[in-house]
Design a protein around this motif. Structure first.
Motif, PDB file in Angstrom:
ATOM      1  N   SER A 135       0.826  -1.208   0.000  1.00 38.29           N
ATOM      2  CA  SER A 135       0.000   0.000   0.000  1.00 38.29           C
ATOM      3  C   SER A 135       0.861   1.258   0.000  1.00 38.29           C
ATOM      4  O   SER A 135       0.528   2.244  -0.663  1.00 38.29           O
ATOM      5  N   LEU A 136       1.944   1.248   0.753  1.00 39.48           N
ATOM      6  CA  LEU A 136       2.844   2.408   0.760  1.00 39.48           C
ATOM      7  C   LEU A 136       3.463   2.622  -0.611  1.00 39.48           C
ATOM      8  O   LEU A 136       3.618   3.775  -1.061  1.00 39.48           O
ATOM      9  N   TYR A 137       3.813   1.553  -1.286  1.00 37.65           N
ATOM     10  CA  TYR A 137       4.370   1.667  -2.639  1.00 37.65           C
ATOM     11  C   TYR A 137       3.342   2.272  -3.596  1.00 37.65           C
ATOM     12  O   TYR A 137       3.640   3.237  -4.318  1.00 37.65           O
ATOM     13  N   VAL A 138       2.133   1.725  -3.593  1.00 35.59           N
ATOM     14  CA  VAL A 138       1.097   2.215  -4.501  1.00 35.59           C
ATOM     15  C   VAL A 138       0.711   3.650  -4.168  1.00 35.59           C
ATOM     16  O   VAL A 138       0.618   4.512  -5.056  1.00 35.59           O
ATOM     17  N   ALA A 139       0.477   3.934  -2.884  1.00 33.18           N
ATOM     18  CA  ALA A 139       0.068   5.283  -2.491  1.00 33.18           C
ATOM     19  C   ALA A 139       1.175   6.296  -2.746  1.00 33.18           C
ATOM     20  O   ALA A 139       0.912   7.429  -3.178  1.00 33.18           O
ATOM     21  N   GLY A 140       2.426   5.925  -2.476  1.00 31.80           N
ATOM     22  CA  GLY A 140       3.533   6.851  -2.684  1.00 31.80           C
ATOM     23  C   GLY A 140       3.737   7.200  -4.147  1.00 31.80           C
ATOM     24  O   GLY A 140       3.880   8.382  -4.500  1.00 31.80           O
ATOM     25  N   ILE A 141       3.753   6.196  -5.015  1.00 32.73           N
ATOM     26  CA  ILE A 141       3.924   6.455  -6.440  1.00 32.73           C
ATOM     27  C   ILE A 141       2.725   7.222  -6.993  1.00 32.73           C
ATOM     28  O   ILE A 141       2.880   8.118  -7.827  1.00 32.73           O
ATOM     29  N   THR A 142       1.523   6.888  -6.530  1.00 35.51           N
ATOM     30  CA  THR A 142       0.335   7.623  -6.965  1.00 35.51           C
ATOM     31  C   THR A 142       0.439   9.092  -6.594  1.00 35.51           C
ATOM     32  O   THR A 142       0.081   9.982  -7.380  1.00 35.51           O
ATOM     33  N   THR A 143       0.934   9.375  -5.399  1.00 33.51           N
ATOM     34  CA  THR A 143       1.090  10.762  -4.960  1.00 33.51           C
ATOM     35  C   THR A 143       2.065  11.518  -5.849  1.00 33.51           C
ATOM     36  O   THR A 143       1.786  12.641  -6.293  1.00 33.51           O
ATOM     37  N   VAL A 144       3.213  10.914  -6.137  1.00 30.91           N
ATOM     38  CA  VAL A 144       4.230  11.580  -6.952  1.00 30.91           C
ATOM     39  C   VAL A 144       3.729  11.818  -8.380  1.00 30.91           C
ATOM     40  O   VAL A 144       3.854  12.923  -8.924  1.00 30.91           O
ATOM     41  N   VAL A 145       3.150  10.791  -8.989  1.00 29.83           N
ATOM     42  CA  VAL A 145       2.659  10.928 -10.360  1.00 29.83           C
ATOM     43  C   VAL A 145       1.522  11.947 -10.428  1.00 29.83           C
ATOM     44  O   VAL A 145       1.466  12.765 -11.361  1.00 29.83           O
ATOM     45  N   SER A 146       0.630  11.929  -9.449  1.00 26.83           N
ATOM     46  CA  SER A 146      -0.473  12.892  -9.431  1.00 26.83           C
ATOM     47  C   SER A 146       0.042  14.317  -9.339  1.00 26.83           C
ATOM     48  O   SER A 146      -0.460  15.223 -10.020  1.00 26.83           O
ATOM     49  N   PRO A 194      -2.532 -13.000  -4.751  1.00 23.52           N
ATOM     50  CA  PRO A 194      -2.283 -13.655  -3.457  1.00 23.52           C
ATOM     51  C   PRO A 194      -1.846 -12.649  -2.410  1.00 23.52           C
ATOM     52  O   PRO A 194      -1.686 -11.455  -2.681  1.00 23.52           O
ATOM     53  N   ASP A 195      -1.626 -13.131  -1.186  1.00 27.01           N
ATOM     54  CA  ASP A 195      -1.301 -12.236  -0.080  1.00 27.01           C
ATOM     55  C   ASP A 195      -0.072 -11.380  -0.345  1.00 27.01           C
ATOM     56  O   ASP A 195       0.024 -10.249   0.126  1.00 27.01           O
ATOM     57  N   SER A 196       0.875 -11.881  -1.114  1.00 23.21           N
ATOM     58  CA  SER A 196       2.104 -11.134  -1.365  1.00 23.21           C
ATOM     59  C   SER A 196       1.878  -9.901  -2.218  1.00 23.21           C
ATOM     60  O   SER A 196       2.723  -9.012  -2.259  1.00 23.21           O
ATOM     61  N   MET A 197       0.731  -9.818  -2.902  1.00 19.86           N
ATOM     62  CA  MET A 197       0.441  -8.681  -3.782  1.00 19.86           C
ATOM     63  C   MET A 197      -0.701  -7.818  -3.257  1.00 19.86           C
ATOM     64  O   MET A 197      -0.941  -6.726  -3.769  1.00 19.86           O
ATOM     65  N   LYS A 198      -1.433  -8.282  -2.263  1.00 25.10           N
ATOM     66  CA  LYS A 198      -2.607  -7.553  -1.780  1.00 25.10           C
ATOM     67  C   LYS A 198      -2.213  -6.233  -1.135  1.00 25.10           C
ATOM     68  O   LYS A 198      -1.139  -6.081  -0.565  1.00 25.10           O
ATOM     69  N   LEU A 199      -3.137  -5.267  -1.207  1.00 24.60           N
ATOM     70  CA  LEU A 199      -3.001  -4.040  -0.452  1.00 24.60           C
ATOM     71  C   LEU A 199      -3.635  -4.238   0.909  1.00 24.60           C
ATOM     72  O   LEU A 199      -4.298  -5.240   1.164  1.00 24.60           O
TER      73      LEU A 199
END
Length: 281
Positions: free
Chosen positions: A77-88, A224-229
């Motif tokens: 989630s930190l990876y997705v949210a962080g990259i989303t913030t920068v790109v936005s 699977p669990d390794s990819m879930k947010l």
């Protein structure tokens, strides 16, 4: 002259405010109490236990941190949210500045189109987004989810940033260009520092879009669990026979910590009046 409210009116006003505050705080307090109960009990037969933690254990927190893949979900989630913030931030500031400063063909239509898109709930585009990500080979990947989240935040953030850029005197950028700055330099050195409050709001919206979502995350990344947010991950712990309420409560309290930290970091930038006095009279 404005009349001072009477004591009765003040008591009524403060009473309403206190009730509203209790109504807003109690769900969080209830989750805190439930996270410390033994087993998977959500309620207690003791009425006082609904409001005061009569028993407490950190076993639920230990289980979530060490026996369940919560840390993996948090990292995703930190990876997705962080990259989303920068790109936005990159895309939104560029588009908003162009709409604010330049006159070009289709400018008004583009602004109206963005406003029209904002009127539709994002969930209506879920099937179309899934088809596009499948065609791009990004379905089931975090990068596709980042692309989806970024697209959902662009509309409001672009309008918000454009409105803030409109309040910044263009004379500041013109003065910088007279002193030797190019258009890009004046944008980076003059406009962006003055737009810090709007940038903070855009960053917060981008982070929240990638952090607390459930529908897009569960549909676009059925992994699977390794990819879930973190939010779909918590939901996946429940089954048709039982719901681990204690784990839910402990995990829910743990996942709000990054959001609080981001808000506290950005709070100092959420101020107005940065352009006041920027132009000498």
């Amino acid at each position: 002259m404005r009349r001072k409210p009477t004591k009765a009116v003040l008591v009524l006003q403060y009473g309403i405010l206190i009730l509203g505050a209790l109504f807003a705080i109690y769900p969080l307090w209830f989750a805190l109490i439930a996270s410390g109960r033994t087993g998977d009990r959500l309620y207690t037969l003791n009425l006082a236990g609904m409001f005061v933690p009569l028993e407490w254990t950190f076993e639920n927190y230990r289980t979530m941190l060490f026996d369940r893949p919560l840390l993996t979900w948090l990292r995703n989630s930190l990876y997705v949210a962080g990259i989303t913030t920068v790109v936005s931030l990159i895309v939104t500031t560029s588009a908003a500045f162009a709409f604010s400063r330049f006159k070009f063909y289709g400018r008004e239509f583009g602004l109206i189109l963005l406003l029209a898109i904002q009127t539709f709930p994002g969930v209506l585009a879920l099937v179309a987004v899934a088809q596009l990500l499948t065609a791009l080979g990004l379905y089931g990947k975090h990068e596709g989810l980042i692309l989806a989240y970024t697209s959902t935040t662009l509309v409001f953030s672009t309008w918000n940033m454009k409105g803030y850029f409109d309040t910044i005197p263009v004379e500041l950028e013109e003065a910088a260009q007279i002193d030797g700055c190019g258009p890009v330099q004046s944008f980076i050195l003059i406009a962006l520092p003055l737009a810090r409050p709007a940038l903070a709001v855009t960053a917060l919206l981008g982070f929240l879009a990638g952090w607390g979502d459930f529908i897009f995350a569960s549909v676009l990344v059925p992994a699977p669990d390794s990819m879930k947010l973190v939010v779909p991950g918590l939901y996946s712990m429940a089954n048709s026979q039982s719901v681990p309420w204690g784990y839910f409560a402990a995990g829910g309290l743990l996942i709000i910590i990054p959001t609080i930290l981001v808000f506290l970091f950005l709070q100092r930038y959420l101020e107005s009046g940065l352009t006041v006095g920027g132009v000498k009279g």
